[in-house]
Design a protein around this motif. Structure first.
Motif, PDB file in Angstrom:
ATOM      1  N   UNK A  83      14.664  16.973  54.523  1.00  0.00           N
ATOM      2  CA  UNK A  83      15.003  16.759  55.932  1.00  0.00           C
ATOM      3  C   UNK A  83      16.389  16.152  56.091  1.00  0.00           C
ATOM      4  N   UNK A  84      16.865  15.467  55.060  1.00  0.00           N
ATOM      5  CA  UNK A  84      18.169  14.801  55.155  1.00  0.00           C
ATOM      6  C   UNK A  84      19.175  15.305  54.126  1.00  0.00           C
ATOM      7  N   UNK A  85      18.713  16.051  53.138  1.00  0.00           N
ATOM      8  CA  UNK A  85      19.586  16.500  52.057  1.00  0.00           C
ATOM      9  C   UNK A  85      19.604  18.024  51.965  1.00  0.00           C
ATOM     10  N   UNK A  86      20.801  18.594  52.006  1.00  0.00           N
ATOM     11  CA  UNK A  86      20.935  20.034  51.821  1.00  0.00           C
ATOM     12  C   UNK A  86      20.446  20.460  50.446  1.00  0.00           C
ATOM     13  N   UNK A  87      20.731  19.628  49.443  1.00  0.00           N
ATOM     14  CA  UNK A  87      20.253  19.918  48.095  1.00  0.00           C
ATOM     15  C   UNK A  87      18.732  19.929  48.057  1.00  0.00           C
ATOM     16  N   UNK A  88      18.126  18.955  48.745  1.00  0.00           N
ATOM     17  CA  UNK A  88      16.677  18.905  48.806  1.00  0.00           C
ATOM     18  C   UNK A  88      16.087  20.143  49.453  1.00  0.00           C
TER      19      UNK A  88
ATOM     20  N   UNK B  85      10.884  24.974  60.622  1.00  0.00           N
ATOM     21  CA  UNK B  85       9.445  25.079  60.374  1.00  0.00           C
ATOM     22  C   UNK B  85       9.079  24.492  59.012  1.00  0.00           C
ATOM     23  N   UNK B  86       9.869  24.817  57.980  1.00  0.00           N
ATOM     24  CA  UNK B  86       9.571  24.335  56.626  1.00  0.00           C
ATOM     25  C   UNK B  86       9.716  22.826  56.546  1.00  0.00           C
ATOM     26  N   UNK B  87      10.765  22.304  57.127  1.00  0.00           N
ATOM     27  CA  UNK B  87      10.984  20.856  57.069  1.00  0.00           C
ATOM     28  C   UNK B  87       9.875  20.112  57.813  1.00  0.00           C
ATOM     29  N   UNK B  88       9.481  20.637  58.975  1.00  0.00           N
ATOM     30  CA  UNK B  88       8.408  19.983  59.720  1.00  0.00           C
ATOM     31  C   UNK B  88       7.121  19.949  58.897  1.00  0.00           C
ATOM     32  N   UNK B  89       6.787  21.066  58.262  1.00  0.00           N
ATOM     33  CA  UNK B  89       5.572  21.116  57.457  1.00  0.00           C
ATOM     34  C   UNK B  89       5.687  20.192  56.246  1.00  0.00           C
ATOM     35  N   UNK B  90       6.869  20.185  55.623  1.00  0.00           N
ATOM     36  CA  UNK B  90       7.082  19.311  54.466  1.00  0.00           C
ATOM     37  C   UNK B  90       6.894  17.844  54.872  1.00  0.00           C
ATOM     38  N   UNK B  91       7.455  17.467  56.009  1.00  0.00           N
ATOM     39  CA  UNK B  91       7.331  16.087  56.467  1.00  0.00           C
ATOM     40  C   UNK B  91       5.883  15.701  56.730  1.00  0.00           C
ATOM     41  N   UNK B  92       5.147  16.621  57.339  1.00  0.00           N
ATOM     42  CA  UNK B  92       3.745  16.355  57.624  1.00  0.00           C
ATOM     43  C   UNK B  92       2.930  16.167  56.348  1.00  0.00           C
ATOM     44  N   UNK B  93       3.295  16.912  55.286  1.00  0.00           N
ATOM     45  CA  UNK B  93       2.513  16.882  54.060  1.00  0.00           C
ATOM     46  C   UNK B  93       2.941  15.786  53.080  1.00  0.00           C
ATOM     47  N   UNK B  94       4.253  15.536  52.982  1.00  0.00           N
ATOM     48  CA  UNK B  94       4.734  14.740  51.862  1.00  0.00           C
ATOM     49  C   UNK B  94       5.587  13.515  52.197  1.00  0.00           C
ATOM     50  N   UNK B  95       6.185  13.482  53.366  1.00  0.00           N
ATOM     51  CA  UNK B  95       7.140  12.389  53.620  1.00  0.00           C
ATOM     52  C   UNK B  95       6.430  11.031  53.602  1.00  0.00           C
ATOM     53  N   UNK B  96       7.051  10.092  52.906  1.00  0.00           N
ATOM     54  CA  UNK B  96       6.461   8.749  52.805  1.00  0.00           C
ATOM     55  C   UNK B  96       7.547   7.710  52.580  1.00  0.00           C
TER      56      UNK B  96
END
Length: 335
Positions: free
Chosen positions: A164-169, A324-335
């Motif tokens: 969500x914050x890193x282009x590399x990520x 869409x991908x970032x939103x789903x990633x955040x919902x699943x993994x962001x901590x």
């Protein structure tokens, strides 16, 4: 007021010189890092001493927003070193003019737009930074792939950039989803997440954390690994065997440019051997022939031809799917 013949000629010459100066002045927008842009521009000026370049450098997101805000009245002539995933945005693409610079035929088709609106000269690629000492102390096996990082021995030993914050990520996550397909890709990320100690906002910091011995593996980008190896950190650069996610940095001619002759000459230079050589001081991916990859890159573990290990990213899909991908990633993994 009457002008003498001599003063009239002088005034005409001044106007002509002023017009020439304006015609040879271009405004270039870039997302290259400041030190990269400065080095590249210095080389360009040596080859194009009669062209004055006004350079504006912004981060990719900020630059995209500015281009879109100015699209009714563009203030630049050239886009330089701009992420392809942003270049393909229809609001940006529609303001570009197809141009085939000298030497474009030597750039592989995968690195240029089918309609001729952009061509990529540089880029960056994902890589793993593995701390040799920590790996050995824990009796772990050197990973060679993303799949290896799901082994239970790596639990709590992996750090990754936050997409969500890193282009590399984002290129790391998106390339895994593209290569596996979304269903299997998300299943794989579920497994990988079990071993990830934390997600870091920066693309370079995971490699730095592994280099410092805080973790065993830092998912980062290749050039950060090269630089850390040069600085003496006990790490190994690993290009995942599945293929390295990557972002290309592209150049383009702005359709509304009033200085197209000078702009085209500048774009021609970006494909020259002189440009290729200076790119290699800063970039792991150089699409332009004529330059030579530094020995320090290959000794650090990069292959002579990095194009052979790059995953063939669908950049249009990467751009379209980003939110869409970032939103789903955040919902699943962001901590």
């Amino acid at each position: 007021m009457h002008l003498t013949k001599r003063s009239a000629l002088a005034a005409l010459a001044a106007v002509m010189l002023s017009g020439t100066a304006m015609a040879n002045t271009i405004t270039v927008y870039t997302a290259y890092e400041e030190d990269e842009a400065a080095a590249f521009l210095e080389a360009a000026k040596k080859s194009l001493p009669d062209i004055n370049v006004n350079l504006l450098r912004l981060s990719t997101g900020d630059l995209a927003a500015r281009i879109i805000a100015e699209k009714a009245n563009p203030q630049h002539d050239v886009l330089w070193g701009f992420a392809v995933t942003s270049m393909v945005n229809p609001e940006i693409l529609e303001g570009l003019e197809a141009y085939q610079p000298v030497g474009l035929d030597q750039v592989p088709e995968r690195f240029r737009d089918a309609d001729g609106k952009w061509f990529a000269v540089t880029g960056y690629m994902a890589a793993l930074c593995v701390n040799n000492e920590r790996l050995q102390a824990r009796g772990m096996t050197m990973p060679t792939s993303w799949a290896d990082l799901t082994d239970p021995s790596f639990k709590g030993e992996v750090v990754m950039p936050n997409p969500a914050s890193s282009g590399t990520g984002y290129i790391q996550i998106n390339s895994l989803l593209q290569m596996m397909g979304e269903e299997k890709g998300w299943e794989f990320l579920d497994k990988l997440d079990q071993n990830v100690a934390q997600y870091i906002k920066s693309g370079s910091r995971p490699c730095n954390a592994a280099s410092a011995g805080e973790y065993t593996v830092g998912a980062s980008f290749a050039l950060r690994a090269v630089k850390n190896i040069e600085e003496g950190y006990p790490i190994t650069l690993v290009v995942p065997s599945e293929g390295a996610g990557n972002e290309l940095e592209a150049n383009a001619l702005v359709a509304a440019s009033k200085n197209k002759d000078a702009a085209k000459r500048f774009l021609d230079w970006t494909l020259s051997a002189e440009a290729a050589n200076v790119y290699y001081d800063w970039k792991a991916i150089v699409t332009v022939p004529g330059g030579k990859m530094p020995e320090r890159f290959t000794s650090a573990g990069l292959p002579d031809d990095v194009s052979q290990v790059l995953f063939p990213v669908d950049f249009k899909a990467a751009a379209d799917d980003r939110s869409r991908i970032i939103q789903k990633w955040q919902e699943k993994y962001e901590r």
